[in-house]
Design a protein around this motif. Structure first.
Motif, PDB file in Angstrom:
ATOM      1  N   VAL A  95       0.877  -1.163   0.000  1.00 31.65           N
ATOM      2  CA  VAL A  95       0.000   0.000   0.000  1.00 31.65           C
ATOM      3  C   VAL A  95       0.917   1.215   0.000  1.00 31.65           C
ATOM      4  CG1 VAL A  95      -1.836   1.234   1.197  1.00 31.65           C
ATOM      5  CG2 VAL A  95      -1.793  -1.277   1.221  1.00 31.65           C
ATOM      6  N   ARG A  96       0.851   1.978  -1.086  1.00 28.50           N
ATOM      7  CA  ARG A  96       1.746   3.118  -1.333  1.00 28.50           C
ATOM      8  C   ARG A  96       1.071   4.394  -0.849  1.00 28.50           C
ATOM      9  NH1 ARG A  96       2.834   6.920  -5.356  1.00 28.50           N
ATOM     10  NH2 ARG A  96       5.023   7.039  -5.992  1.00 28.50           N
ATOM     11  N   VAL A  97       1.736   5.094   0.098  1.00 30.41           N
ATOM     12  CA  VAL A  97       1.152   6.264   0.742  1.00 30.41           C
ATOM     13  C   VAL A  97       2.198   7.387   0.756  1.00 30.41           C
ATOM     14  CG1 VAL A  97       0.092   7.133   2.881  1.00 30.41           C
ATOM     15  CG2 VAL A  97      -0.198   4.727   2.227  1.00 30.41           C
ATOM     16  N   PRO A  98       1.819   8.609   0.359  1.00 28.60           N
ATOM     17  CA  PRO A  98       2.786   9.706   0.454  1.00 28.60           C
ATOM     18  C   PRO A  98       3.232   9.907   1.905  1.00 28.60           C
ATOM     19  CG  PRO A  98       0.655  10.497  -0.353  1.00 28.60           C
ATOM     20  CD  PRO A  98       0.525   9.032  -0.113  1.00 28.60           C
ATOM     21  N   SER A  99       4.493  10.256   2.084  1.00 26.17           N
ATOM     22  CA  SER A  99       5.052  10.404   3.437  1.00 26.17           C
ATOM     23  C   SER A  99       4.284  11.391   4.291  1.00 26.17           C
ATOM     24  CB  SER A  99       6.521  10.832   3.359  1.00 26.17           C
ATOM     25  OG  SER A  99       7.291   9.806   2.811  1.00 26.17           O
ATOM     26  N   SER A 100       3.762  12.457   3.699  1.00 27.59           N
ATOM     27  CA  SER A 100       3.029  13.458   4.473  1.00 27.59           C
ATOM     28  C   SER A 100       1.824  12.838   5.179  1.00 27.59           C
ATOM     29  CB  SER A 100       2.585  14.613   3.578  1.00 27.59           C
ATOM     30  OG  SER A 100       1.791  14.115   2.503  1.00 27.59           O
TER      31      SER A 100
ATOM     32  N   GLY B 297       1.293   2.668  15.326  1.00 26.30           N
ATOM     33  CA  GLY B 297       2.267   2.340  16.366  1.00 26.30           C
ATOM     34  C   GLY B 297       2.737   0.900  16.255  1.00 26.30           C
ATOM     35  N   GLU B 298       2.652   0.168  17.352  1.00 22.15           N
ATOM     36  CA  GLU B 298       3.108  -1.228  17.402  1.00 22.15           C
ATOM     37  C   GLU B 298       2.252  -2.165  16.554  1.00 22.15           C
ATOM     38  OE1 GLU B 298       5.905  -2.523  18.841  1.00 22.15           O
ATOM     39  OE2 GLU B 298       6.414  -0.407  19.039  1.00 22.15           O
ATOM     40  N   ASN B 299       1.116  -1.695  16.070  1.00 26.40           N
ATOM     41  CA  ASN B 299       0.255  -2.532  15.230  1.00 26.40           C
ATOM     42  C   ASN B 299       0.669  -2.516  13.762  1.00 26.40           C
ATOM     43  OD1 ASN B 299      -1.540  -3.477  17.244  1.00 26.40           O
ATOM     44  ND2 ASN B 299      -2.469  -1.445  17.288  1.00 26.40           N
ATOM     45  N   SER B 300       1.673  -1.724  13.440  1.00 31.08           N
ATOM     46  CA  SER B 300       2.144  -1.684  12.054  1.00 31.08           C
ATOM     47  C   SER B 300       3.084  -2.847  11.788  1.00 31.08           C
ATOM     48  CB  SER B 300       2.889  -0.374  11.780  1.00 31.08           C
ATOM     49  OG  SER B 300       3.331  -0.338  10.439  1.00 31.08           O
ATOM     50  N   GLY B 301       2.955  -3.414  10.599  1.00 34.69           N
ATOM     51  CA  GLY B 301       3.935  -4.394  10.149  1.00 34.69           C
ATOM     52  C   GLY B 301       5.122  -3.644   9.578  1.00 34.69           C
ATOM     53  N   ALA B 302       5.931  -4.341   8.823  1.00 40.22           N
ATOM     54  CA  ALA B 302       7.112  -3.736   8.208  1.00 40.22           C
ATOM     55  C   ALA B 302       6.695  -2.641   7.219  1.00 40.22           C
ATOM     56  CB  ALA B 302       7.924  -4.806   7.497  1.00 40.22           C
ATOM     57  N   VAL B 303       7.494  -1.565   7.178  1.00 36.95           N
ATOM     58  CA  VAL B 303       7.206  -0.438   6.297  1.00 36.95           C
ATOM     59  C   VAL B 303       8.486  -0.029   5.585  1.00 36.95           C
ATOM     60  CG1 VAL B 303       6.396   1.949   6.153  1.00 36.95           C
ATOM     61  CG2 VAL B 303       5.387   0.395   7.839  1.00 36.95           C
ATOM     62  N   ILE B 304       8.405   0.059   4.270  1.00 36.34           N
ATOM     63  CA  ILE B 304       9.522   0.539   3.453  1.00 36.34           C
ATOM     64  C   ILE B 304       9.329   2.034   3.230  1.00 36.34           C
ATOM     65  CG2 ILE B 304      10.652   0.420   1.195  1.00 36.34           C
ATOM     66  CD1 ILE B 304       9.580  -2.518   1.039  1.00 36.34           C
TER      67      ILE B 304
ATOM     68  N   LEU C 243       3.696  -8.563   7.794  1.00 36.53           N
ATOM     69  CA  LEU C 243       2.558  -7.975   7.110  1.00 36.53           C
ATOM     70  C   LEU C 243       1.704  -7.181   8.101  1.00 36.53           C
ATOM     71  CD1 LEU C 243       1.486 -11.015   4.921  1.00 36.53           C
ATOM     72  CD2 LEU C 243       2.968  -9.107   4.288  1.00 36.53           C
ATOM     73  N   THR C 244       1.172  -6.063   7.633  1.00 36.52           N
ATOM     74  CA  THR C 244       0.277  -5.252   8.457  1.00 36.52           C
ATOM     75  C   THR C 244      -1.141  -5.775   8.286  1.00 36.52           C
ATOM     76  OG1 THR C 244       1.680  -3.296   8.215  1.00 36.52           O
ATOM     77  CG2 THR C 244      -0.613  -2.902   8.810  1.00 36.52           C
ATOM     78  N   ASP C 245      -1.891  -5.808   9.379  1.00 33.44           N
ATOM     79  CA  ASP C 245      -3.297  -6.188   9.311  1.00 33.44           C
ATOM     80  C   ASP C 245      -4.003  -5.180   8.399  1.00 33.44           C
ATOM     81  OD1 ASP C 245      -6.161  -5.951   9.958  1.00 33.44           O
ATOM     82  OD2 ASP C 245      -5.731  -7.391  11.543  1.00 33.44           O
TER      83      ASP C 245
END
Length: 140
Positions: A29-34, A44-51, A112-114
């Motif tokens: 899921v591609r999201v602008p940094s802003s 927070g802690e519920n996020s999976g890996a993020v590039i 993976l993020t839920d």
């Protein structure tokens, strides 16, 4: 609902960024940094890996293949990278510095993020930033 089987995957181990196909091990899921920085803080802690692509000002959340195919986010800058797309993936050790890196490193407990949590966080932050437009509801 999570599919019964997600193929095992590990990020590149060598020194180079690798272009990998989405849709096999994960979709992104591609999201602008802003917007993405707000979503990351909300999860927070519920996020999976993020590039993070620091040069392109983009964050990518990994979700299981097909999990976000039906999303309607009402924000054209958010997109789903699934089958037929490729994502630049940094080596597992790239966690600092400019350029492509792991903003939230992959680990045995963080992969993976839920997708439902991610969708809800995106909807909340899109509403906060853009305001709810007349006649349009939350992301579905």
């Amino acid at each position: 609902m999570m599919p019964s089987r997600v193929e095992p995957w590990t990020p590149p181990q060598g020194p180079d960024v690798t272009l990998l196909p989405a849709g096999r091990w994960w979709d992104a899921v591609r999201v602008p940094s802003s917007l993405g920085s707000r979503v990351l803080a909300r999860l927070g802690e519920n996020s999976g890996a993020v590039i993070e692509d620091g040069f392109g000002a983009i964050l990518y959340w990994l979700v299981w293949p097909g999990a976000a195919d039906e999303w309607v986010l009402l924000q054209p800058s958010v997109s789903i990278c699934g089958a037929t797309t490729y994502v630049a993936v940094p080596p597992v050790t790239y966690t600092e510095g400019p350029g492509l890196r792991w903003a939230t490193p992959l680990s045995p407990t963080r992969y993976l993020t839920d997708p439902e949590l991610l969708r809800a966080a995106l909807a909340t932050e899109i509403d906060a930033v853009m305001g709810r437009r007349a006649g349009q509801g939350r992301a579905q």
